[in-house]
Design an enzyme around this catalytic site. Structure first.
Site, short mmCIF file in Angstrom:
data_model
loop_
_atom_site.label_atom_id
_atom_site.label_comp_id
_atom_site.label_asym_id
_atom_site.label_seq_id
_atom_site.Cartn_x
_atom_site.Cartn_y
_atom_site.Cartn_z
N GLU A 59 2.62 -0.94 4.42
CA GLU A 59 2.37 0.42 3.97
C GLU A 59 3.70 1.13 3.71
O GLU A 59 4.62 1.08 4.53
CB GLU A 59 1.61 1.22 5.04
CG GLU A 59 0.19 0.74 5.30
CD GLU A 59 -0.83 1.34 4.35
OE1 GLU A 59 -0.41 2.07 3.41
OE2 GLU A 59 -2.03 1.09 4.54
N HIS A 69 0.84 -1.19 0.00
CA HIS A 69 0.00 0.00 0.00
C HIS A 69 0.88 1.25 0.00
O HIS A 69 2.09 1.18 0.17
CB HIS A 69 -0.85 0.07 1.28
CG HIS A 69 -1.65 -1.14 1.60
ND1 HIS A 69 -3.02 -1.21 1.42
CD2 HIS A 69 -1.30 -2.34 2.13
CE1 HIS A 69 -3.47 -2.39 1.83
NE2 HIS A 69 -2.43 -3.09 2.27
N ASP A 101 -3.47 2.34 -4.86
CA ASP A 101 -2.13 2.21 -4.30
C ASP A 101 -1.56 0.80 -4.49
O ASP A 101 -2.32 -0.15 -4.61
CB ASP A 101 -2.13 2.58 -2.80
CG ASP A 101 -3.13 1.80 -1.97
OD1 ASP A 101 -4.27 1.61 -2.41
OD2 ASP A 101 -2.76 1.37 -0.87
N HIS A 137 -2.50 -3.05 -3.46
CA HIS A 137 -3.87 -2.90 -2.99
C HIS A 137 -4.82 -2.71 -4.17
O HIS A 137 -5.96 -3.20 -4.16
CB HIS A 137 -3.95 -1.69 -2.05
CG HIS A 137 -5.15 -1.69 -1.16
ND1 HIS A 137 -5.45 -0.64 -0.32
CD2 HIS A 137 -6.14 -2.60 -0.97
CE1 HIS A 137 -6.56 -0.91 0.35
NE2 HIS A 137 -7.00 -2.10 -0.04
#
Length: 270
Positions: A196, A112, A242, A232
């Site tokens: 992330e 992400h 993303d 994602h």
């Protein structure tokens, strides 16, 4: 005769004076350099600490310390431990998690991007940490009021400087994927690990982030062989974009040496 008595008396008084001076000097020396008693002379045992990874106890002076945790070797510091935590990551526990379904281990990594405030990278991920811990101040930025009440987390965050943070054990589900499907398998949170990258989809990621990401993937593969990888946007194409067009999948594949078969969506920018 009387003279001799006076002489002896004088000598005796002089002797007493000399003896008194020696006692005074001895007392001063003891005051300035007190001798430790037996309890003070005894060597206190050194504190023992457990290795966070293997639980072996060792002297604190011989342990490798990191964030109030201790490890017996550099190898254990850098590994994923039996509870699903990377020792060299900064641990920031998120309440936004739950247990995986029975007999399910992660076999997918979802990549992400996130930035808070949007496109702002000046706080080294501080607001992202607050967001994942449900501590984000809605008054700190207008955008924060819009996302107030959202319960979100990820297993890992890699900041722009390449710093690695962990919020959820890999043994548990982090709430990162939402409504999603991977190769006809629904509910990707059940079987995935979320990573992330601090980014906004409008600018390239930093070299330090790829370096940390590569290192993290190699650690994860020791415990979870044959992991597959997706963005994602690949598992939620109607909702998400993303990690975005600036994530270099070719670079990622080359640096990690992931087999192309474990990148089912390919290595093109998307």
């Amino acid at each position: 005769m009387f003279k001799w008595l006076l002489l002896f008396a004088g000598a005796y008084l002089f002797y007493l004076w000399i003896k008194g001076q020696k006692q005074v000097n001895s007392s001063k020396a003891r005051t300035q350099n007190p001798k430790p008693d037996k309890a003070q002379r005894a060597i206190e045992p050194e504190a023992m600490v457990p290795c966070q990874h293997c639980k072996v106890h060792l002297p604190k002076s011989e342990a490798i310390g990191f964030e109030e945790r201790f490890y017996c070797t550099q190898e254990h510091l850098n590994m994923l431990d039996p509870e699903g935590w990377i020792g060299s990551a900064k641990w920031r526990l998120s309440p936004n998690q739950d247990v995986r379904p029975e007999n399910i281990s992660p076999d997918l990594v979802v990549i992400h991007h996130i930035s808070l405030p949007p496109s702002n990278f000046k706080n080294n991920g501080r607001f992202i940490i607050d967001f994942f811990q449900n501590k984000l101040d809605p008054n700190a930025h207008p955008y924060f009021a819009e996302i107030l009440g959202q319960k979100v987390s990820s297993h890992f965050l890699i900041t722009r400087s390449g710093e690695l943070l962990q919020f959820v054990s890999t043994q548990n589900k982090a709430w990162h994927a939402g409504v999603s499907s991977f190769m006809s398998r629904e509910k990707c949170n059940d079987f995935s690990i979320g990573i992330e990258l601090e980014g906004d989809g409008e600018s390239a990621f930093e070299g330090a982030q790829y370096t940390t990401l590569t290192s993290l993937v190699k650690k994860l593969e020791v415990s979870y062989p044959n992991l597959q990888f997706a963005g994602h946007s690949d598992i939620a194409p109607d909702r998400k974009t993303d990690p975005g067009i600036f994530f270099d999948w070719q670079k990622f594949q080359k640096e990690t040496a992931i087999s192309p078969k474990n990148l089912p969506y390919g290595v093109s920018f998307r």
